[in-house]
Design a protein around this motif. Structure first.
Motif, PDB file in Angstrom:
ATOM      1  N   GLU A 299      45.449  32.309  37.379  1.00 46.86           N
ATOM      2  CA  GLU A 299      45.703  33.644  37.904  1.00 46.86           C
ATOM      3  C   GLU A 299      46.995  34.267  37.374  1.00 46.86           C
ATOM      4  O   GLU A 299      47.395  35.334  37.816  1.00 46.86           O
TER       5      GLU A 299
ATOM      6  N   VAL B 292      39.154  35.845  44.244  1.00 51.25           N
ATOM      7  CA  VAL B 292      39.933  36.758  45.089  1.00 51.25           C
ATOM      8  C   VAL B 292      38.999  37.469  46.067  1.00 51.25           C
ATOM      9  O   VAL B 292      39.327  37.648  47.241  1.00 51.25           O
TER      10      VAL B 292
ATOM     11  N   ALA C  55      43.360  43.903  46.951  1.00 56.39           N
ATOM     12  CA  ALA C  55      42.042  43.514  46.420  1.00 56.39           C
ATOM     13  C   ALA C  55      40.895  44.241  47.116  1.00 56.39           C
ATOM     14  O   ALA C  55      39.759  44.204  46.637  1.00 56.39           O
TER      15      ALA C  55
ATOM     16  N   ILE D 154      48.305  40.689  48.300  1.00 54.64           N
ATOM     17  CA  ILE D 154      47.207  40.454  47.363  1.00 54.64           C
ATOM     18  C   ILE D 154      45.866  40.776  48.011  1.00 54.64           C
ATOM     19  O   ILE D 154      44.995  41.403  47.395  1.00 54.64           O
TER      20      ILE D 154
ATOM     21  N   ARG E 146      38.083  35.095  48.890  1.00 56.11           N
ATOM     22  CA  ARG E 146      39.215  34.910  49.806  1.00 56.11           C
ATOM     23  C   ARG E 146      39.314  36.090  50.771  1.00 56.11           C
ATOM     24  O   ARG E 146      39.460  35.909  51.988  1.00 56.11           O
TER      25      ARG E 146
END
Length: 800
Positions: free
Chosen positions: A297, A383, A525, A521, A386
């Motif tokens: 990443e 991502v 996202a 993050i 998550r």
């Protein structure tokens, strides 16, 4: 009695005809325990058709009950589905594996519109329903019970009452971490566990103990046994490796079978590691973390080998470690006097792995805590996945039914604004960056799959209409995504405020810092998640609308800045570069905050910045003296290291010294070094990714040729592998002379003319051509070269 424990992982087993959730954890006094909950049952939801009678449909579903896993309850519940109230049935059964079978049967029942939440794994369903947080502390009402045979824990408890999170993610003081790395022996190029032994297994624990287990020649039974014994004795909570999910664990599992050893490194007797949901290797009772997942990443690191990543992150310099090509392993292992070098190589790998764990684990643990996805899964998950687990928990709390994941065709849409930069060198430039621009736009305009108006009327008085694309979103009530994003941004703000209470070198500060980074993050996202075809809450129009509002916003801000007299040099997505004038910049910030309801701040101040004519390609000198390079070969993976070095050094000379002659002389010196064969081979390696199998290529590109040469020597080559090659001297096309770098030892065998003409000079000219420098000038020696104007003279000339 009540017990407080730090949650590591959860799983489940079926005992008799009863599912048991098993939660592995660490108590306040350092005992490793398992909590067993026998009360939880698998379930799913059925959304009814508008005209269906709930009782009638419920009877039909109950009639589907099977004795192997009976349907024990069908109850009517009020839920929301994409924001709209719906009548639903909650269908509860006994055995988790039966849920999917019932799902298919229930779909055929008349009056059923949708079957939802039948694809959520049972153990993680338990986490969501009870609000648990992996990598966090909990309290539970329990009764201690006799420990089941084969459990490698200090005690076992049965959960008899409430179990809940204490909202504390401070790791236990004695959390045990073990790093490991294996080396294998092969003479065919690519090691095969069916035939090639493991010769070294290195381990390092969090106390600093370093151990090397070595095989008896090529007999690896003992080395695997010693490794298993060590894991059982040290009893780690977390095991870290590098590319261990793809290589070390699968290899060890296969070799262990071959030599008749059980790889019993779990906390459950008789249970071996196994590949699970996201391709990660699950080790029951422990957390297996493949650190390579987190290195992937970091876009700045193009070559993700352990030695390169460790050097980049300041863990271990490549110049200070033992480096051995894996193709040379047999030479070292077959000669007892050289085996120590290979052991040292392995030890450096293990030290590097533990060093990377210290860098990556704090963030990974906070990401696990925030998303509620266990630590061994959160690194392997994308991502989008998550974020999705975070959204699933929030949906459950809000009474929203979770949509199914369905495969869809990708639909492209227009992206962000990227301005053509004002080419050249600029002094005193500020970069103004919108804070979480897309999440804030989603909040401002209530964007989400539950607020989009697809069929009804779109009224400018009650709806937000996206510019250009015309997608329409209800202003009220607040949508699911607006609620979630508001919560995320407020949470991040409160965490950053809390951080101010602690010094940066404290544990409390570091934990909070990693948590706010994880939340940032996730928030950022969210927009991209809606445009991801694999998303449960997929909504292409939503993502398209956000980018449209983003383009309109940044265009508006640029016009206002120009109206203030600020020179705009560049703009990209959510940031603009302007000639710094404090008074005017302050006015611009005030306008954005007060008139647009968004937040913008100065992200960077460049004392000098250089732009080419290309978008997303610039280099700047920051106030603290660091050089910031974006988009040049210096950060691309398909150029040799020497080309990147040249570009970085030229940029630094021009930005710091302003000396054009010095930059030219530097390039000439590198050209001379390449021609003399004094540049190390590793700086001449060119990396290119295989996008398909070598045999599927019709054109013979250099990296394809190199890949085929690797295969001829027995090296396994797969799609998406990065192939490193060097162009050597000789006759024929470049592709014919592209050799796998591991087979090239002598720098003098390298085609110096190729590297000068196709790597060094082009990389240098990307910058120097702007200043009127020609390729011929760079190839001249110092004695041949005429005096060059200074950079200051050149800039004056440009202005005139």
């Amino acid at each position: 009695m009540k017990i407080e424990f730090y949650m590591l992982d959860d799983t489940y087993e079926v005992v008799g005809n009863e599912p048991h959730v098993l939660i592995y954890g660490v108590t306040r006094d350092g005992r490793r325990v398992v909590l067993r909950d026998r009360r939880f049952r698998p379930y799913f939801y059925v959304v009814l058709s508008p005209d269906a009678d709930p009782d009638t449909v419920a009877k039909k579903i109950k009639a589907l009950s099977e004795t192997s896993s009976p349907i024990i309850d069908v109850s009517v519940v009020d839920k929301k589905y994409f924001g709209r109230p719906v009548k639903a049935l909650k269908v509860t059964t006994v055995i988790p594996e039966s849920v999917r079978r019932y799902r298919e049967k229930v779909k055929g029942v008349q009056g059923v519109a949708y079957v939802l939440e039948a694809d959520i794994r049972f153990s993680l369903r338990y986490v969501l329903d009870h609000g648990l947080r992996p990598c966090g502390w909990h309290v539970a009402e329990v009764t201690e019970i006799p420990k089941k045979p084969g459990l490698r824990v200090d005690a076992e408890y049965e959960v008899t009452g409430p179990i809940e999170s204490l909202e504390d993610s401070t790791p236990p003081r004695d959390l045990r971490i073990l790093a490991f790395d294996i080396e294998t022996y092969t003479k065919t190029g690519s090691p095969k566990p069916s035939q090639d032994p493991v010769i070294i297994i290195g381990v390092m624990n969090d106390k600093g103990e370093l151990r090397s287990f070595t095989s008896d020649g090529l007999d690896d039974k003992k080395v695997i046994q010693e490794f298993v014994k060590y894991v059982q004795e040290y009893d780690p909570d977390i095991i870290v490796g590098y590319n261990s999910d793809a290589f070390d664990w699968p290899y060890l599992l296969e070799r262990a079978k071959r030599v008749g050893v059980k790889l019993e490194v779990t906390r459950r007797l008789g249970v071996e590691p196994q590949t699970s949901t996201y391709g990660h290797v699950s080790i029951q009772g422990r957390l297996n973390v493949d650190l390579y997942r987190f290195a992937e990443e970091i876009p700045e690191i193009k070559v993700k080998s352990l030695d390169v990543v460790a050097e980049y992150l300041g863990v271990m310099k490549r110049s200070e470690r033992t480096l051995v090509e894996y193709t040379d392993f047999p030479k070292y292992w077959d000669d007892p006097s050289k085996r120590g070098v290979l052991v040292k190589y392995n030890q450096d790998d293990v030290r590097s792995t533990m060093g990377l764990a210290e860098k990556f684990l704090p963030f990974a643990m906070q990401l696990s805590y925030v998303t509620r996805l266990p630590l061994d899964q959160v690194g392997a998950a994308s991502v989008g996945n998550r974020l999705e687990w975070f959204l699933m928990y929030e949906a459950m709390k809000a009474g929203e039914l979770i949509p199914n994941r369905e495969e869809k065709e990708a639909e492209p849409y227009k992206g962000a604004v990227v301005l053509q930069p004002v080419r050249g060198i600029h002094d005193n430039v500020a970069v103004l960056d919108f804070s979480s621009m897309y999440p804030n736009l989603m909040i401002k305009y209530n964007v989400g799959p539950d607020t989009i108006e697809r069929a009804g009327e779109c009224d400018v008085g009650t709806h937000n209409i996206a510019p250009e694309v015309g997608h329409c979103f209800r202003r009220e009530p607040p949508g699911f995504f607006k609620d979630v994003l508001t919560k995320l941004l407020e949470l991040r703000k409160s965490i950053r405020s809390e951080m101010k209470k602690y010094k940066p070198d404290t544990v409390e500060y570091r934990i909070l810092d990693e948590r706010q980074r994880a939340i940032k993050i996730l928030a950022n996202a969210t927009y991209g998640y809606m445009g991801w075809v694999g998303a449960r809450w997929y909504c292409r129009e939503c993502a398209e609308a956000v980018t449209a509002w983003g383009r309109a916003t940044i265009t508006n801000v640029i016009k206002y800045a120009e109206g203030l007299g600020l020179k705009v040099i560049y703009g990209d997505t959510d940031s603009i570069f302007v000639k710094y004038d404090k008074e005017k910049v302050d006015k611009l910030i005030k306008y954005v905050e007060e008139e647009l309801g968004l937040e913008i701040k100065i992200d960077k101040l460049y004392t000098r910045v250089f732009f080419t004519e290309a978008k997303k390609r610039y280099a700047g000198l920051l106030e603290d003296g660091r050089v910031d390079i974006v988009g040049f070969e210096a950060v691309r993976g398909d150029w040799a290291e020497i080309a990147k070095e040249v570009q970085e050094e030229i940029t630094e000379i021009l930005l710091k010294d302003g000396d054009l002659n010095k930059a030219i002389e530097y390039v000439r010196s590198v050209v001379s070094q390449v021609k003399s064969g004094s540049v190390p081979v590793e700086k001449l390696v060119i990396w290119k990714t295989l996008t398909k199998r070598p045999e599927e290529y019709s054109a013979e590109a250099p990296h394809v040729s190199a890949a085929r040469k690797l295969m001829k020597r027995g090296v396994r080559v797969d799609i998406n592998d990065k192939i490193g090659y060097v162009v050597v001297k000789g006759a024929g096309k470049i592709s014919d002379r592209a050799e796998p770098y591991i087979f090239v030892k002598d720098p003098k065998s390298v085609d110096d003319a190729y590297y000068v003409d196709h790597q060094i000079i082009p990389a240098a000219m990307r910058i120097l051509e702007y200043f009127g420098v020609s390729e011929a000038q760079l190839k001249k020696t110092s004695q041949q070269a005429p005096s060059q104007k200074s950079l200051l003279d050149f800039l004056k000339q440009k202005k005139n």
